[in-house]
Write a protein that holds these residues in place. Structure first.
Motif, PDB file in Angstrom:
ATOM      1  N   ARG A  22       8.819   1.222   5.568  1.00 31.57           N
ATOM      2  CA  ARG A  22       8.133   1.344   4.811  1.00 31.57           C
ATOM      3  C   ARG A  22       8.407   0.849   3.195  1.00 31.57           C
ATOM      4  O   ARG A  22       7.570   0.919   2.535  1.00 31.57           O
ATOM      5  CB  ARG A  22       7.839   2.997   4.846  1.00 31.57           C
ATOM      6  N   LEU A 135      -4.455   1.829  -4.251  1.00 29.72           N
ATOM      7  CA  LEU A 135      -4.005   2.040  -2.925  1.00 29.72           C
ATOM      8  C   LEU A 135      -2.739   2.156  -2.227  1.00 29.72           C
ATOM      9  O   LEU A 135      -1.871   2.297  -2.274  1.00 29.72           O
ATOM     10  CB  LEU A 135      -4.738   2.576  -2.531  1.00 29.72           C
ATOM     11  N   ALA A 136      -3.217   0.169  -2.421  1.00 30.03           N
ATOM     12  CA  ALA A 136      -1.609  -0.215  -2.051  1.00 30.03           C
ATOM     13  C   ALA A 136       0.216  -0.368  -2.943  1.00 30.03           C
ATOM     14  O   ALA A 136       0.690   0.234  -2.832  1.00 30.03           O
ATOM     15  CB  ALA A 136      -2.522  -1.461  -1.675  1.00 30.03           C
ATOM     16  N   GLU A 139       1.309   3.753  -2.273  1.00 28.13           N
ATOM     17  CA  GLU A 139       2.074   3.033  -1.410  1.00 28.13           C
ATOM     18  C   GLU A 139       3.676   2.137  -1.148  1.00 28.13           C
ATOM     19  O   GLU A 139       4.267   3.003  -0.622  1.00 28.13           O
ATOM     20  CB  GLU A 139       1.279   1.821   0.208  1.00 28.13           C
ATOM     21  N   GLY A 143       6.694   3.893  -0.960  1.00 30.36           N
ATOM     22  CA  GLY A 143       7.774   3.970   0.759  1.00 30.36           C
ATOM     23  C   GLY A 143       9.114   3.775  -1.005  1.00 30.36           C
ATOM     24  O   GLY A 143       9.551   4.240  -0.175  1.00 30.36           O
TER      25      GLY A 143
END
Ligand SMILES: C[S@@+](CC[C@H](N)C(=O)[O-])C[C@H]1O[C@@H](n2cnc3c(N)ncnc32)[C@H](O)[C@@H]1O
Length: 296
Positions: A22, A135-136, A139, A143
């Protein structure tokens, strides 16, 4: 068995492996970071001189929006600079991953060793694309903070105003409610413009309003005690000048490219008609009330 995780119990190995996938860090890198933190924690307390340098209120893992001002590295606060230097990762957005954005340029000036991670972001008007980009980015931030990192998100100006940071903080906070999320304030372009022009942005009894379209501008200029700032003045200058004339606001100034090569500060009345550039801020100072005439 991975050589790097030979001493770890199976469950921990699996967690390290999934964190590695991730966060984009190798397992060896994650293990090294964890050991470095442990060793750093066990070392002697900082000397009074070091502690007096800049008190950094953020410790890993955390997500911090860092305002880097409108462009001049001299306008970055000491705390913002310290946060950029201390961060395990400094996220910056750009229209594509090969372009260096303005926030990144300032970061490189004030914290040359910062671990910059550029993320492509659809800044345009398409709401769905923008949301997908958000959203990316969330993420990536999740992570990295899951991997124990102090993650800074560098933005132009102030992170609480007209930036992606509040939305990003909401997304990340929803996914990781216990994560520490904070912000380091930055100087806005209208503060820099007002200071450069020697203009007051507010006084007792006045209101400061920031708008980004001509209707809102027209609406707020009506109230003479309002100081009005116009961001994203992509509107035609002739419309802005007409609005200023209609509301008898002759003192407006336009600050273009503040703190950047080619910067200029000119009275609104002297601007050419045609589109005002995106990187311009128009400041309408509040009109001071006339002192009441003493009755004889
Ligand atoms: C998305 S907003 C960013 C605001 C920023 N977060 C702040 O606190 O100032 C972008 C707008 O800020 C203004 N701006 C940002 N940097 C500027 C600069 N260097 N010179 C003039 N205006 C600037 C422009 O009006 C631009 O359209």
């Amino acid at each position: 068995v991975h050589k790097s995780s030979i001493y770890l119990p199976d469950e921990l190995k699996q967690s390290v492996s999934s964190l590695s996938a991730r966060s984009g860090h190798s397992e060896a890198d994650l293990i090294r970071q964890a050991i470095e933190r442990l060793v750093a924690l066990s070392e002697v307390a900082p000397t009074p001189a070091a502690a007096a340098e800049v008190a950094l209120p953020h410790s890993a893992p955390a997500l911090v929006g860092v305002g880097v001002g409108p462009g001049d590295p001299g306008l970055v606060t000491l705390r913002a600079q310290a946060t950029l230097r201390a961060a395990d990762r400094v996220l910056v957005i750009a229209t594509d991953r090969r372009s260096v954005g303005r926030a990144e340029m300032v970061v490189r000036s004030v914290a040359p060793d910062a671990r910059v991670h550029r993320v492509a972001f659809a800044i345009g008007a398409d709401v769905d694309q923008r949301h997908a980009s958000l959203l990316a980015l969330a993420e990536v931030a999740i992570g990295a903070t899951d991997a124990g990192e102090l993650v800074a998100v560098a933005v132009i100006g102030d992170p609480t105003q007209w930036t992606i940071f509040p939305e990003l903080a909401r997304e990340v906070g929803r996914a990781r409610p216990s994560l520490s999320i904070g912000a380091e304030p930055g100087v806005t372009s209208y503060q820099a413009a007002a200071a450069a022009a020697g203009t007051a942005l507010g006084h007792a009894g006045s209101t400061l309003v920031v708008v980004d379209d001509i209707e809102q501008l027209n609406h707020h200029l009506k109230t003479r005690s309002n100081a009005v700032v116009m961001y994203k003045a992509s509107t035609d200058a002739s419309e802005v000048k007409a609005s200023a004339a209609h509301h008898h606001r002759p003192d407006a100034i336009v600050a273009e490219l503040s703190g950047l090569p080619g910067q200029r500060l000119i009275p609104l009345a002297d601007t050419d008609d045609g589109p005002i550039s995106y990187l311009a801020t128009v400041v309408f100072p509040a009109v001071a009330a006339q002192p009441a005439r003493a009755d004889r």
